[in-house]
Design a protein around this motif. Structure first.
Motif, PDB file in Angstrom:
ATOM      1  N   VAL A 179       0.867  -1.186   0.000  1.00 48.77           N
ATOM      2  CA  VAL A 179       0.000   0.000   0.000  1.00 48.77           C
ATOM      3  C   VAL A 179       0.902   1.235   0.000  1.00 48.77           C
ATOM      4  O   VAL A 179       1.622   1.469   0.971  1.00 48.77           O
ATOM      5  N   PRO A 180       0.907   2.018  -1.067  1.00 49.29           N
ATOM      6  CA  PRO A 180       1.784   3.199  -1.100  1.00 49.29           C
ATOM      7  C   PRO A 180       1.508   4.126   0.081  1.00 49.29           C
ATOM      8  O   PRO A 180       0.350   4.353   0.441  1.00 49.29           O
ATOM      9  N   LYS A 181       2.567   4.649   0.666  1.00 45.60           N
ATOM     10  CA  LYS A 181       2.388   5.561   1.802  1.00 45.60           C
ATOM     11  C   LYS A 181       1.532   6.759   1.412  1.00 45.60           C
ATOM     12  O   LYS A 181       0.759   7.273   2.227  1.00 45.60           O
ATOM     13  N   GLU A 182       1.662   7.181   0.162  1.00 48.47           N
ATOM     14  CA  GLU A 182       0.905   8.341  -0.305  1.00 48.47           C
ATOM     15  C   GLU A 182      -0.583   8.044  -0.445  1.00 48.47           C
ATOM     16  O   GLU A 182      -1.387   8.971  -0.596  1.00 48.47           O
ATOM     17  N   ALA A 183      -0.962   6.760  -0.394  1.00 49.36           N
ATOM     18  CA  ALA A 183      -2.376   6.390  -0.526  1.00 49.36           C
ATOM     19  C   ALA A 183      -3.110   6.431   0.807  1.00 49.36           C
ATOM     20  O   ALA A 183      -4.339   6.531   0.844  1.00 49.36           O
ATOM     21  N   ILE A 184      -2.380   6.340   1.902  1.00 50.81           N
ATOM     22  CA  ILE A 184      -3.017   6.192   3.217  1.00 50.81           C
ATOM     23  C   ILE A 184      -3.805   7.434   3.611  1.00 50.81           C
ATOM     24  O   ILE A 184      -4.953   7.342   4.084  1.00 50.81           O
ATOM     25  N   GLN A 185      -3.228   8.610   3.421  1.00 54.16           N
ATOM     26  CA  GLN A 185      -3.937   9.835   3.803  1.00 54.16           C
ATOM     27  C   GLN A 185      -5.217  10.026   2.984  1.00 54.16           C
ATOM     28  O   GLN A 185      -6.280  10.298   3.559  1.00 54.16           O
ATOM     29  N   PRO A 186      -5.196   9.903   1.647  1.00 58.25           N
ATOM     30  CA  PRO A 186      -6.453  10.012   0.895  1.00 58.25           C
ATOM     31  C   PRO A 186      -7.491   8.978   1.306  1.00 58.25           C
ATOM     32  O   PRO A 186      -8.688   9.287   1.346  1.00 58.25           O
ATOM     33  N   LEU A 187      -7.079   7.743   1.600  1.00 58.18           N
ATOM     34  CA  LEU A 187      -8.025   6.733   2.069  1.00 58.18           C
ATOM     35  C   LEU A 187      -8.717   7.204   3.345  1.00 58.18           C
ATOM     36  O   LEU A 187      -9.929   7.022   3.515  1.00 58.18           O
ATOM     37  N   ASN A 188      -7.956   7.801   4.234  1.00 64.44           N
ATOM     38  CA  ASN A 188      -8.539   8.344   5.459  1.00 64.44           C
ATOM     39  C   ASN A 188      -9.528   9.464   5.155  1.00 64.44           C
ATOM     40  O   ASN A 188     -10.585   9.555   5.779  1.00 64.44           O
ATOM     41  N   TRP A 189      -9.188  10.319   4.195  1.00 66.50           N
ATOM     42  CA  TRP A 189     -10.104  11.395   3.810  1.00 66.50           C
ATOM     43  C   TRP A 189     -11.433  10.824   3.323  1.00 66.50           C
ATOM     44  O   TRP A 189     -12.498  11.283   3.748  1.00 66.50           O
ATOM     45  N   TYR A 221      -9.541  15.245 -13.338  1.00 67.53           N
ATOM     46  CA  TYR A 221     -10.948  15.538 -13.565  1.00 67.53           C
ATOM     47  C   TYR A 221     -11.794  14.396 -13.006  1.00 67.53           C
ATOM     48  O   TYR A 221     -11.597  13.236 -13.364  1.00 67.53           O
ATOM     49  N   LEU A 222     -12.742  14.732 -12.123  1.00 63.76           N
ATOM     50  CA  LEU A 222     -13.666  13.754 -11.560  1.00 63.76           C
ATOM     51  C   LEU A 222     -15.059  14.051 -12.108  1.00 63.76           C
ATOM     52  O   LEU A 222     -15.573  15.173 -11.952  1.00 63.76           O
ATOM     53  N   THR A 223     -15.649  13.062 -12.755  1.00 67.92           N
ATOM     54  CA  THR A 223     -16.940  13.251 -13.398  1.00 67.92           C
ATOM     55  C   THR A 223     -17.902  12.130 -13.009  1.00 67.92           C
ATOM     56  O   THR A 223     -17.521  10.960 -12.980  1.00 67.92           O
ATOM     57  N   SER A 224     -19.139  12.489 -12.713  1.00 62.24           N
ATOM     58  CA  SER A 224     -20.159  11.492 -12.399  1.00 62.24           C
ATOM     59  C   SER A 224     -20.642  10.832 -13.687  1.00 62.24           C
ATOM     60  O   SER A 224     -20.805  11.496 -14.716  1.00 62.24           O
ATOM     61  N   ALA A 225     -20.861   9.521 -13.616  1.00 63.73           N
ATOM     62  CA  ALA A 225     -21.292   8.783 -14.802  1.00 63.73           C
ATOM     63  C   ALA A 225     -22.048   7.533 -14.385  1.00 63.73           C
ATOM     64  O   ALA A 225     -21.720   6.903 -13.375  1.00 63.73           O
ATOM     65  N   ASP A 226     -23.058   7.184 -15.152  1.00 68.86           N
ATOM     66  CA  ASP A 226     -23.814   5.955 -14.926  1.00 68.86           C
ATOM     67  C   ASP A 226     -23.739   5.151 -16.224  1.00 68.86           C
ATOM     68  O   ASP A 226     -24.403   5.481 -17.209  1.00 68.86           O
ATOM     69  N   PHE A 227     -22.926   4.091 -16.219  1.00 65.71           N
ATOM     70  CA  PHE A 227     -22.697   3.316 -17.437  1.00 65.71           C
ATOM     71  C   PHE A 227     -23.925   2.528 -17.875  1.00 65.71           C
ATOM     72  O   PHE A 227     -23.976   2.033 -19.000  1.00 65.71           O
ATOM     73  N   THR A 228     -24.917   2.393 -16.981  1.00 60.18           N
ATOM     74  CA  THR A 228     -26.152   1.693 -17.359  1.00 60.18           C
ATOM     75  C   THR A 228     -27.137   2.632 -18.058  1.00 60.18           C
ATOM     76  O   THR A 228     -28.102   2.171 -18.661  1.00 60.18           O
ATOM     77  N   GLN A 252     -18.999   9.325  -6.337  1.00 59.49           N
ATOM     78  CA  GLN A 252     -18.104  10.393  -6.775  1.00 59.49           C
ATOM     79  C   GLN A 252     -18.251  11.660  -5.932  1.00 59.49           C
ATOM     80  O   GLN A 252     -17.269  12.368  -5.678  1.00 59.49           O
ATOM     81  N   GLN A 253     -19.464  11.957  -5.485  1.00 63.46           N
ATOM     82  CA  GLN A 253     -19.669  13.156  -4.681  1.00 63.46           C
ATOM     83  C   GLN A 253     -18.932  13.068  -3.349  1.00 63.46           C
ATOM     84  O   GLN A 253     -18.384  14.062  -2.870  1.00 63.46           O
ATOM     85  N   ILE A 254     -18.928  11.879  -2.744  1.00 63.37           N
ATOM     86  CA  ILE A 254     -18.200  11.679  -1.488  1.00 63.37           C
ATOM     87  C   ILE A 254     -16.716  11.928  -1.705  1.00 63.37           C
ATOM     88  O   ILE A 254     -16.054  12.623  -0.928  1.00 63.37           O
ATOM     89  N   LYS A 255     -16.190  11.362  -2.775  1.00 59.13           N
ATOM     90  CA  LYS A 255     -14.764  11.484  -3.062  1.00 59.13           C
ATOM     91  C   LYS A 255     -14.385  12.926  -3.382  1.00 59.13           C
ATOM     92  O   LYS A 255     -13.377  13.449  -2.884  1.00 59.13           O
ATOM     93  N   LEU A 256     -15.197  13.582  -4.208  1.00 54.98           N
ATOM     94  CA  LEU A 256     -14.906  14.960  -4.586  1.00 54.98           C
ATOM     95  C   LEU A 256     -14.975  15.884  -3.376  1.00 54.98           C
ATOM     96  O   LEU A 256     -14.143  16.792  -3.218  1.00 54.98           O
ATOM     97  N   LYS A 257     -15.937  15.640  -2.506  1.00 55.59           N
ATOM     98  CA  LYS A 257     -16.060  16.446  -1.295  1.00 55.59           C
ATOM     99  C   LYS A 257     -14.809  16.323  -0.431  1.00 55.59           C
ATOM    100  O   LYS A 257     -14.291  17.320   0.095  1.00 55.59           O
ATOM    101  N   ALA A 258     -14.309  15.102  -0.292  1.00 54.31           N
ATOM    102  CA  ALA A 258     -13.110  14.873   0.522  1.00 54.31           C
ATOM    103  C   ALA A 258     -11.896  15.554  -0.091  1.00 54.31           C
ATOM    104  O   ALA A 258     -11.094  16.172   0.619  1.00 54.31           O
ATOM    105  N   LEU A 259     -11.740  15.438  -1.410  1.00 50.58           N
ATOM    106  CA  LEU A 259     -10.584  16.054  -2.067  1.00 50.58           C
ATOM    107  C   LEU A 259     -10.654  17.575  -2.008  1.00 50.58           C
ATOM    108  O   LEU A 259      -9.637  18.244  -1.812  1.00 50.58           O
TER     109      LEU A 259
END
Length: 297
Positions: free
Chosen positions: A30-40, A152-159, A134-141
């Motif tokens: 697990v990259p050390k740089e990944a831990i903080q964003p996971l916490n966010w 770029y973070l974009t909402s999408a529904d493939f169905t 995506q909204q949860i992730k964008l809010k955290a970032l």
């Protein structure tokens, strides 16, 4: 997945990935740089996913959660980490070979695009996922991170919309760029007709190099799509509102993708990755065999 809730599978994967970061043998995957964003990301959630942030800090509880995992689905956290480690290596290799665009399909709470967009400022990083996740992730970032102009973070529904429709309405997307798509833990939730359509659209959309790195489910002998791992417990994602809809045997994947004009296929199992990555521990762990990784070009 319910429209008003973030993916429970995405929450589970993030929590398992974070749990493994504490492991003395495998935490280095697990990259050390990944831990903080996971916490966010997990801190923006509720229930068990958010609670895991605090519970994992207690060594005795971490041991308990690992024991539970071994009883229910042995090796799942390690499987997730090896999967992500290998995909990241393929993305970096593609970028070093001239790929100018990375598109993550069904990104969940993965950290790869966020981490790499600063390392490679001249590469476009695009994430597509359902609006609830995506909204949860964008809010955290937006709350914690300093995002550069190439993410770029974009909402999408493939169905509901085709991939071509989604991408063509994105000003940031450039079809002329050599592109690598990440479809990690996504395709098994789509009907076969949608999987075929997605690959056909990509072969039409791109005139230059296009490749897909992702995962697929190997059906049971009776055709059932499920994950049993090495234990007796069967994991049924439909109980989370996210049923498995498509799978194909790894030996049949080349023929399946050939009809979509993807000619080269390379497949890998995480058990093999464990042997390559940490060979001294290979014989001590048996990982889920139902999901495999692939590259299609």
């Amino acid at each position: 997945m319910k429209n008003i809730q973030p993916s429970r599978t995405a929450q589970s994967v993030a929590a398992h990935y974070l749990l493994l970061s504490y492991d003395p043998n495998f935490g280095k995957l697990v990259p050390k740089e990944a831990i903080q964003p996971l916490n966010w990301f997990l801190s923006e959630l509720s229930g068990a996913a958010r609670a895991s942030l605090y519970l994992y800090r207690i060594p005795l509880l971490r041991s308990y959660f690992r024991w539970v995992e071994q009883k229910i689905l042995p090796g799942f956290s390690l499987h997730i980490a090896l999967r992500k480690h290998w995909i990241e290596s393929q993305v970096k290799e593609a970028i070093h070979s001239g790929t100018g665009q990375v598109v993550v399909l069904g990104a969940g709470f993965d950290t790869l695009a966020y981490r790499l967009h600063k390392t490679y400022p001249n590469v476009n990083f695009i994430e597509l996922d359902h609006i609830a996740t995506q909204q949860i992730k964008l809010k955290a970032l937006e709350r914690h991170a300093n995002m550069q102009g190439n993410l770029y973070l974009t909402s999408a529904d493939f169905t509901q919309h085709s991939l071509t429709e989604i991408l063509r309405f994105m000003p940031a997307f450039q079809a002329e760029l050599p592109t690598i798509y990440i479809a990690e833990g996504l395709l098994m939730y789509l009907p076969e007709v949608d999987v075929l359509s997605m690959f056909r659209q990509l072969s039409t959309l791109h005139k230059q190099t296009c490749q897909v790195v992702g995962t697929a489910i190997e059906p049971q002998n009776n055709g059932e799509l499920t994950i049993r791992g090495t234990g007796k417990t069967k994991i049924d994602p439909s109980n989370l509102g996210e049923p498995l809809l498509w799978g194909t045997r790894s030996v049949d994947l080349p023929a399946f993708l050939t009809i979509c004009d993807f000619q080269t296929v390379f497949t890998k199992y995480t058990q093999d990755l464990l042997s390559e990555t940490i060979p001294e521990l290979h014989d001590n762990y048996s990982l889920p065999k139902e999901e495999y990784l692939f590259i299609a070009r």
